[in-house]
Design an enzyme around this catalytic site. Structure first.
Site, PDB file in Angstrom:
ATOM      1  N   ASN B 242      16.238 -71.469 141.136  1.00 35.50           N
ATOM      2  CA  ASN B 242      16.427 -70.297 140.303  1.00 35.50           C
ATOM      3  C   ASN B 242      15.115 -69.745 139.759  1.00 35.50           C
ATOM      4  O   ASN B 242      15.031 -68.579 139.396  1.00 35.50           O
ATOM      5  CB  ASN B 242      17.353 -70.642 139.136  1.00 35.50           C
ATOM      6  CG  ASN B 242      18.779 -70.213 139.414  1.00 35.50           C
ATOM      7  OD1 ASN B 242      19.026 -69.064 139.736  1.00 35.50           O
ATOM      8  ND2 ASN B 242      19.686 -71.149 139.320  1.00 35.50           N
ATOM      9  N   ASN B 267      27.668 -76.212 141.928  1.00 36.28           N
ATOM     10  CA  ASN B 267      28.022 -74.845 141.556  1.00 36.28           C
ATOM     11  C   ASN B 267      29.415 -74.432 142.041  1.00 36.28           C
ATOM     12  O   ASN B 267      30.111 -75.200 142.703  1.00 36.28           O
ATOM     13  CB  ASN B 267      26.960 -73.866 142.057  1.00 36.28           C
ATOM     14  CG  ASN B 267      26.892 -73.852 143.573  1.00 36.28           C
ATOM     15  OD1 ASN B 267      27.843 -74.216 144.254  1.00 36.28           O
ATOM     16  ND2 ASN B 267      25.755 -73.440 144.100  1.00 36.28           N
ATOM     17  N   CYS B 330      24.130 -73.749 131.907  1.00 32.88           N
ATOM     18  CA  CYS B 330      24.040 -73.872 133.369  1.00 32.88           C
ATOM     19  C   CYS B 330      23.301 -72.634 133.825  1.00 32.88           C
ATOM     20  O   CYS B 330      22.212 -72.378 133.336  1.00 32.88           O
ATOM     21  CB  CYS B 330      25.425 -74.000 133.981  1.00 32.88           C
ATOM     22  SG  CYS B 330      26.645 -72.822 133.381  1.00 32.88           S
ATOM     23  N   ASP B 332      24.763 -69.080 134.155  1.00 27.39           N
ATOM     24  CA  ASP B 332      25.183 -68.023 133.247  1.00 27.39           C
ATOM     25  C   ASP B 332      25.889 -68.554 132.009  1.00 27.39           C
ATOM     26  O   ASP B 332      26.192 -67.796 131.097  1.00 27.39           O
ATOM     27  CB  ASP B 332      26.084 -67.025 133.988  1.00 27.39           C
ATOM     28  CG  ASP B 332      25.288 -66.217 134.993  1.00 27.39           C
ATOM     29  OD1 ASP B 332      24.133 -65.852 134.653  1.00 27.39           O
ATOM     30  OD2 ASP B 332      25.777 -65.966 136.099  1.00 27.39           O
ATOM     31  N   TRP B 334      28.955 -69.845 131.724  1.00 26.92           N
ATOM     32  CA  TRP B 334      30.377 -69.614 131.527  1.00 26.92           C
ATOM     33  C   TRP B 334      31.255 -70.471 132.419  1.00 26.92           C
ATOM     34  O   TRP B 334      32.469 -70.371 132.348  1.00 26.92           O
ATOM     35  CB  TRP B 334      30.731 -68.133 131.649  1.00 26.92           C
ATOM     36  CG  TRP B 334      30.190 -67.426 132.861  1.00 26.92           C
ATOM     37  CD1 TRP B 334      30.161 -67.907 134.125  1.00 26.92           C
ATOM     38  CD2 TRP B 334      29.616 -66.127 132.913  1.00 26.92           C
ATOM     39  NE1 TRP B 334      29.609 -67.003 134.962  1.00 26.92           N
ATOM     40  CE2 TRP B 334      29.267 -65.874 134.254  1.00 26.92           C
ATOM     41  CE3 TRP B 334      29.370 -65.130 131.956  1.00 26.92           C
ATOM     42  CZ2 TRP B 334      28.668 -64.687 134.670  1.00 26.92           C
ATOM     43  CZ3 TRP B 334      28.792 -63.953 132.374  1.00 26.92           C
ATOM     44  CH2 TRP B 334      28.441 -63.738 133.726  1.00 26.92           C
ATOM     45  N   ARG B 336      30.221 -74.214 134.197  1.00 26.93           N
ATOM     46  CA  ARG B 336      29.979 -75.628 133.898  1.00 26.93           C
ATOM     47  C   ARG B 336      29.778 -75.858 132.407  1.00 26.93           C
ATOM     48  O   ARG B 336      30.212 -76.864 131.856  1.00 26.93           O
ATOM     49  CB  ARG B 336      28.741 -76.097 134.663  1.00 26.93           C
ATOM     50  CG  ARG B 336      28.990 -76.192 136.137  1.00 26.93           C
ATOM     51  CD  ARG B 336      27.709 -76.350 136.893  1.00 26.93           C
ATOM     52  NE  ARG B 336      27.155 -75.062 137.292  1.00 26.93           N
ATOM     53  CZ  ARG B 336      26.243 -74.896 138.240  1.00 26.93           C
ATOM     54  NH1 ARG B 336      25.771 -75.949 138.885  1.00 26.93           N
ATOM     55  NH2 ARG B 336      25.773 -73.706 138.558  1.00 26.93           N
ATOM     56  N   LYS B 372      34.928 -66.136 133.368  1.00 27.40           N
ATOM     57  CA  LYS B 372      35.395 -64.966 134.108  1.00 27.40           C
ATOM     58  C   LYS B 372      36.714 -65.254 134.824  1.00 27.40           C
ATOM     59  O   LYS B 372      36.762 -65.422 136.043  1.00 27.40           O
ATOM     60  CB  LYS B 372      34.332 -64.528 135.109  1.00 27.40           C
ATOM     61  CG  LYS B 372      32.990 -64.205 134.441  1.00 27.40           C
ATOM     62  CD  LYS B 372      32.156 -63.286 135.286  1.00 27.40           C
ATOM     63  CE  LYS B 372      31.611 -63.979 136.509  1.00 27.40           C
ATOM     64  NZ  LYS B 372      30.898 -63.052 137.389  1.00 27.40           N
ATOM     65  N   ARG B 376      37.203 -65.591 138.783  1.00 33.68           N
ATOM     66  CA  ARG B 376      37.372 -66.963 139.265  1.00 33.68           C
ATOM     67  C   ARG B 376      38.770 -67.218 139.802  1.00 33.68           C
ATOM     68  O   ARG B 376      38.960 -68.001 140.705  1.00 33.68           O
ATOM     69  CB  ARG B 376      37.081 -67.962 138.137  1.00 33.68           C
ATOM     70  CG  ARG B 376      35.650 -67.940 137.614  1.00 33.68           C
ATOM     71  CD  ARG B 376      34.668 -68.547 138.598  1.00 33.68           C
ATOM     72  NE  ARG B 376      33.311 -68.475 138.054  1.00 33.68           N
ATOM     73  CZ  ARG B 376      32.432 -67.532 138.393  1.00 33.68           C
ATOM     74  NH1 ARG B 376      32.768 -66.590 139.279  1.00 33.68           N
ATOM     75  NH2 ARG B 376      31.222 -67.533 137.862  1.00 33.68           N
TER      76      ARG B 376
END
Lengths: 512, 636
Positions: B242, B267, B330, B332, B334, B336, B372, B376
């Site tokens: 990242n 992920n 993690c 973002d 939202w 993990r 989300k 998701r």
């Protein structure tokens, strides 16, 4: 007493005992002929810790001998999968204790074993040994009295050394025929009745393999015997617990199978159940997997798979399901046999009975089933359960067939939590007792041996003891609701569960 | 659109069994009515895919895969009918706007006020108050009142008292999607905080003074520990990758007071394919035990579940044992992060193990902090790469804990299954959309799931739950032995009845418990009565035994009527019994006496029996829990 010559050091002070679920405690260790006794000097726990030496499967020792410290550690791996550790001050004492344990735990003379010395206040030697005899069992089943009879042909164990004195056989077959049929079966184990299904009037029988050999010998009397079983109905099933390949190979060593042409009306099906060494190694691998400390799921799953234990459970349950299906759904009689007829045949026939028979699912009924199908039927407990998963001794006859049975029963109980009158602690208790016991029930290899060594006169019966009021309460299933229906288990792998009971740190719960 | 087809067979996917019946297609549901009147209802939103297989001699097969892991296999006799159903379903499968979802047409016969009240059942402000926030170190900030700083966060956020507005704004600019560190759980006993955020935009060398002061402020708010743990829940490799995109992770050299650590949860893409593989394995026919275990292993699902639980345990230890504050993130923050924070809170706080508490937990860590759900759970036609079973996995982790601690949770697995059902059903407004901001518009026209679940909460009660467990074990310490992680059959094979235990304990135990409660009440009443009525009853009995003449009977009748009055007032059953006994004695009706005696005897026997049962059951439960605790002890 000759035990004393094995005991070099009887008492050691300041020993530290480490065992799962307990804080390490310091106390006095004492070795006697049959036990290790550890008593806590603090006195807060009134009862000393008692370990049957027979229960010890493997012993590991390490000593440290420095001028400042001289001490040793003994790790005891028990047959009930518990692992204990003793820290002993003094190297010599440690070595002495270790060698005493080694020699005392491997004594093989039956009459010197602890059950011959165990005299609990609540049982009397005058009590009946065992729950029921073949005659009593027969007397209870009124509906079979027309077609079946009790034969005393084996009263002096001459026809089959591993059978009980009395067996149930078709009425039309006389003892002479039985004697001849027995000569045609390995170990003289001719087909006998083990379960009669009231609704369809069909039966489950078991035997050992026929000795047809390489040149396809026949035996008129054996054929007659089987013919008498399906008299009237046109079809019966022979469930061979070997693969057809194994059955073919058995002919080379004098064994064999029932050929289609000789046994009219009997259809043979093969289901391969593992036994002997393969099963023992499976258990060893399973226990090793359970004890794995890596905390990795992948490793655990691959080790569990590698042990093949769940596969054995699945095959055993599906074969038993097949037998039950033949009897209940198709209405045909079944003969179960493998080679000796003392291992997988018993496993399959007793599981099939649990599936079909509501009476065998009560606490007393289940113990009765075990007595009939395992103890009296001649499962060689002494040979099969001489060592458990930790032993380094080279395997000879060891095989955890009985433990596999218990696991299968546990799976059944998991799928039918209300149908079984007994609970998980009973299964755990039995798994422990079968390896090392205060009682004589699982001693010896057959009824004959039990008579010769005086087991029935000089030891107490575990099953009797388990049915005493307070024990009965402990081992009953509080949710039990009798159902008259057959309980068909699902044998899809996701329906089977793995139990942590094989893990050394889970096991001792039956002690609570 | 309304459509029904009479000659349809439904096949069981694991056996050769099939049932025939009629298939109905409505605007919201697909309904199969078997000839024996059994009904299978499938909500259109639950359907993940429809597949028309090639024509066979029996008809045209149609395979429907659902998001709640139901797989149905229909065979429609006429190909044209099959095609009709197929194309109608395809049209219905991909809603593009929220208005098309079931939540907007669902009407449970409530008026607006009831609907409104349903939404108010769960109040996060009250929840933070319960935790003891705001306090001298933590305050409520209004920076995000209008979703200006971060549009995926809720309006109300809690930050350290020393974090000023410029620090917050600066920090949010340095964090992915503006998700700066905020409080999510406050462990009152040690004043330690669990905070959450997204990854910093550090790249290879960038730093941000405000972000550093933000972490400084979190650290200062806790006097127990000199540093803050920063838990990056990603594998190290992913975090490093990242950095090339200008994101990354905290550099320990720049932040003076942190202990940084990777946890290594994979992920969303890995999780998606892992579950896919798992379902393929357990869905295959005639599976051998070996293939099953190898399949479980190669799918990696249990490994991932354990990784999440391990991370939560790690978080719990840091907070409860060391008393240190922990910042979890993690990428973002939202997925993990939500998993680890909520699971950690579940381990730390017994409140979240109650039915209402669990709803609060999901409301807080998942709904309000912007998991989300729409993306998701594939609620609207969108990017398939955004779909991932993160929430399912969280429920799986919770289930693993309920298996290890059967006494600790007020709810049974049916609550988890029901919540899972409604994440995909789009029937309620709570779990729609991707964040609070989007959801606010939907709230006015939809109902709250929590109100519905609470209204039927007796269905979700765990019979083994023991409220006292919370006092003895406020913090759960689960075993991490791999054999304790199991395949959740009731979730992934929920609709394949042939796979499940043929008898259920749950119903039985619940009935027993209810009977037991009633009997206990009766016993209490009986005891109260026996204390009160011993004397007069004895007197009456003596009297009636000696009275045979008409005169005496008259007196008796009078006294009886007086006492009956008392009886009516107090509803005491035994009194009636004793009167009956005395009356029948006086008239020499021995039959009645023996009958009443046997009735009362059988009553007492049944009372006795239920007490025994209760004791036995308690022992069983005790054994299970004791097992878990002890295995823990031994490991340490």
């Amino acid at each position: 007493m000759e035990f004393s010559e094995h005991i070099k050091t009887a008492n050691v002070e300041d020993v530290v005992l480490r065992r799962p679920f307990y804080q390490p405690t310091k106390g006095t260790l004492c070795v006697t002929g049959h036990h290790l006794i550890f008593s806590n000097r603090g006195g807060d726990s009134a009862r000393p810790f008692l370990l049957l030496l027979r229960n010890i499967d493997a012993i590991e020792k390490s000593v440290e001998n420095l001028p400042s410290v001289s001490s040793g550690t003994i790790t005891l791996k028990c047959k009930d999968l518990c692992v204990l550790q003793l820290d002993i001050p003094g190297m010599e004492e440690c070595l002495n204790i270790a060698s005493s344990i080694e020699s005392l735990s491997s004594l093989e003379t039956v009459s010197e074993m602890y059950p011959f010395f165990y005299r609990p206040p609540f049982l009397s030697l005058q009590d009946q040994w065992g729950l029921s005899s073949t005659e009593q069992h027969y007397a209870q089943m009124k509906e079979i009295h027309d077609g079946w009879r009790v034969s005393q042909v084996n009263r002096d164990y001459s026809v089959s050394p591993s059978y009980p004195p009395a067996v149930i056989v078709p009425h039309s077959i006389d003892d002479e025929t039985l004697v001849k049929a027995a000569r045609f079966r390995q170990g003289g184990r001719f087909p006998v009745l083990c379960y009669y299904h009231r609704e369809t009037g069909t039966v489950i029988m078991r035997s050992s393999q026929p000795l047809s050999g390489a040149n396809r010998k026949r035996c008129r009397e054996d054929e007659l015997l089987l013919q008498a079983v399906i008299d009237g109905s046109e079809l019966g099933y022979i469930i061979d617990t070997r693969s057809s390949q194994q059955a073919q190979q058995a002919r080379m060593t004098g064994g064999g199978f029932e050929s289609k042409s000789c046994y009219r009306g009997w259809k043979r099906l093969h289901r391969q159940l593992e036994k002997g060494k393969v099963l023992q190694e499976s258990l060893i691998k399973l226990v090793e997997a359970c004890g794995d400390q890596s905390h990795s799921v992948d490793r655990w799953l691959s080790k569990l798979e590698n042990s093949k234990w769940l596969s054995h459970v699945q095959t055993a349950l599906s074969t038993a399901g097949l037998v039950a299906e033949c009897v209940e759904r198709d209405g045909h009689s079944v003969l179960v046999h493998g080679s000796e007829g003392t291992d997988t045949s018993l496993l399959v026939s007793s599981l099939a009975q649990l599936i079909l028979d509501p009476d065998s699912r009560t606490l007393a009924g289940f113990l009765g089933l075990l007595e009939r199908e395992w103890v009296q039927a001649g499962h060689p407990f002494q040979q099969r359960c001489a060592h458990s998963a930790y032993s380094h001794v080279r395997l000879r006859h060891e095989a955890p067939v009985f433990v596999l049975l218990l696991d299968c029963v546990w799976q059944l109980a998991r799928q039918f939590p209300l149908a079984m009158g007994f609970s998980e602690p009973l299964l755990l208790r039995l798994a422990k007792e079968v390896y090392a016991s205060d009682y004589g029930t699982f001693l010896c290899n057959s009824d004959q041996e039990r008579c010769v060594t005086g087991v029935k006169e000089r030891t107490h019966c575990l099953f009797q003891s388990l049915l005493r009021a307070n024990e009965r309460q402990h081992y009953s299933n509080p949710l039990y609701e009798r159902t008259e229906l057959a309980i068909w288990p699902s044998i899809q792998p996701p329906s089977l569960q793995w139990t942590c009971a094989f893990s050394p740190i889970q096991w001792p719960f039956d002690m609570c | 659109l309304e459509h029904s087809d009479k000659q349809v067979r439904m096949l069981d996917r694991f056996s050769n069994k099939s049932t025939s019946g009629t298939l109905h297609l409505t605007a919201t549901h697909l309904i199969f009515v078997e000839s024996n009147a059994a009904v299978t209802t499938i909500l259109h939103h639950h359907i993940a895919s429809v597949e028309k297989l090639s024509l066979t001699t029996n008809g045209c097969p149609l395979v429907i895969q659902c998001r709640n892991f139901r797989v149905v296999h229909f065979v429609v006799q006429k190909e044209r009918d099959c095609h009709d159903i197929y194309s109608s379903l395809l049209r219905l499968l991909r809603p593009v706007s929220y208005e098309e979802l079931y939540a907007f047409s669902y009407n449970p016969k409530q008026n607006d006020q009831q609907r409104e009240e349903g939404w108010q059942l769960i109040d996060l402000g009250a929840e933070f108050e319960r935790m003891g926030v705001p306090c001298d170190q933590w305050q409520l900030t209004d920076v995000n009142r209008d979703y200006k700083i971060c549009d995926t966060y809720p309006r109300d956020l809690y930050v350290p008292i020393t974090a000023s507005k410029p620090i917050i704004v600066g920090s949010s600019k340095f964090r992915s999607k503006g998700r700066f560190p905020v409080l999510t759980y406050f462990y009152q006993e040690k004043k330690a905080a669990v905070c959450r955020c997204s990854q910093p935009l550090s790249g290879f060398s960038a730093r941000c003074l405000e972000d550093e002061s933000m972490l400084q402020a979190i650290s200062k708010a806790n006097h127990n520990s000199r540093f803050v743990y920063v838990m990056d829940t990603r594998p190290k490799l992913n975090a490093m990758a990242n950095r090339a995109a200008g994101k990354g992770y905290e550099n320990e050299d720049n932040y003076s007071n942190i202990r940084f650590q990777f946890v290594g949860i994979e992920n969303i893409h890995v999780m998606r394919s892992s579950l896919q593989k798992l379902l393929e394995v357990v869905g295959s026919r005639s599976l051998s035990a070996s293939d099953y275990l190898l399949g479980l292993e190669s799918s990696g699902w249990l490994r991932h579940v354990k990784a999440v639980v391990d991370a939560a345990i790690c978080l719990t230890k840091a907070v409860t044992v060391e008393g240190a504050s922990v910042l979890v993130h993690c990428s973002d923050g939202w997925d993990r992060t939500a998993q680890v924070c909520s699971l950690g809170a579940l381990l730390m706080d017994p409140y979240y193990r109650t039915i209402k508490g669990f709803m609060v937990l999901i409301e807080k860590d998942w709904i309000s902090f912007g998991h989300k759900f729409a993306d998701r759970c594939d609620q609207l036609d969108g990017d398939p790469k955004e779909v991932s079973p993160v929430f399912t996995q969280f429920l799986d982790c919770v289930w693993q804990l309920t298996e290890q601690f059967p006494q600790a949770f007020e709810f049974s697995e049916w609550l988890l299954l029901q919540i899972h059902e409604h994440v995909h059903s789009c029937q309620y407004g709570n779990l729609l959309a991707n964040n609070q901001r989007q959801r606010e518009e939907l709230k006015d026209r939809t109902h709250s799931l929590w109100a519905f679940l609470l209204s039927e909460q007796q269905n979700y009660v765990n019979p083994a739950y023991c409220p006292g467990h919370a006092e003895t074990h406020p913090v759960l310490e689960p075993s991490t032995l791999p054999c304790h992680f199991k395949f959740w059959r009731n979730m992934y094979l929920q609709f394949d009845r042939s796979m499940h235990p043929r008898q259920s304990i749950l119903k039985n135990v619940l009935t027993l418990k209810e009977n037991n409660r009633q009997l206990e009440d009766t016993v209490k009443e009986l005891e109260a009565v026996s204390n009160l009525s011993c004397l007069p009853v004895c007197l009456l009995v003596c009297l009636s035994l000696h009275s045979r003449s008409l005169f005496h009977s008259l007196i008796l009748a009078m006294s009886l009527s007086v006492c009956l009055l008392v009886l009516i007032l107090s509803h005491y059953l035994t009194l009636l019994f004793s009167f009956w006994v005395s009356w029948s004695l006086s008239h020499g009706l021995c039959l009645n006496v023996s009958a009443s005696c046997s009735v009362s005897l059988s009553l007492s026997v049944s009372v006795q029996k239920f007490f025994n049962l209760k004791a036995l059951f308690a022992r069983e439960i005790c054994l299970i829990t004791c097992q878990n605790q002890n295995s823990q002890k031994y490991k340490i």
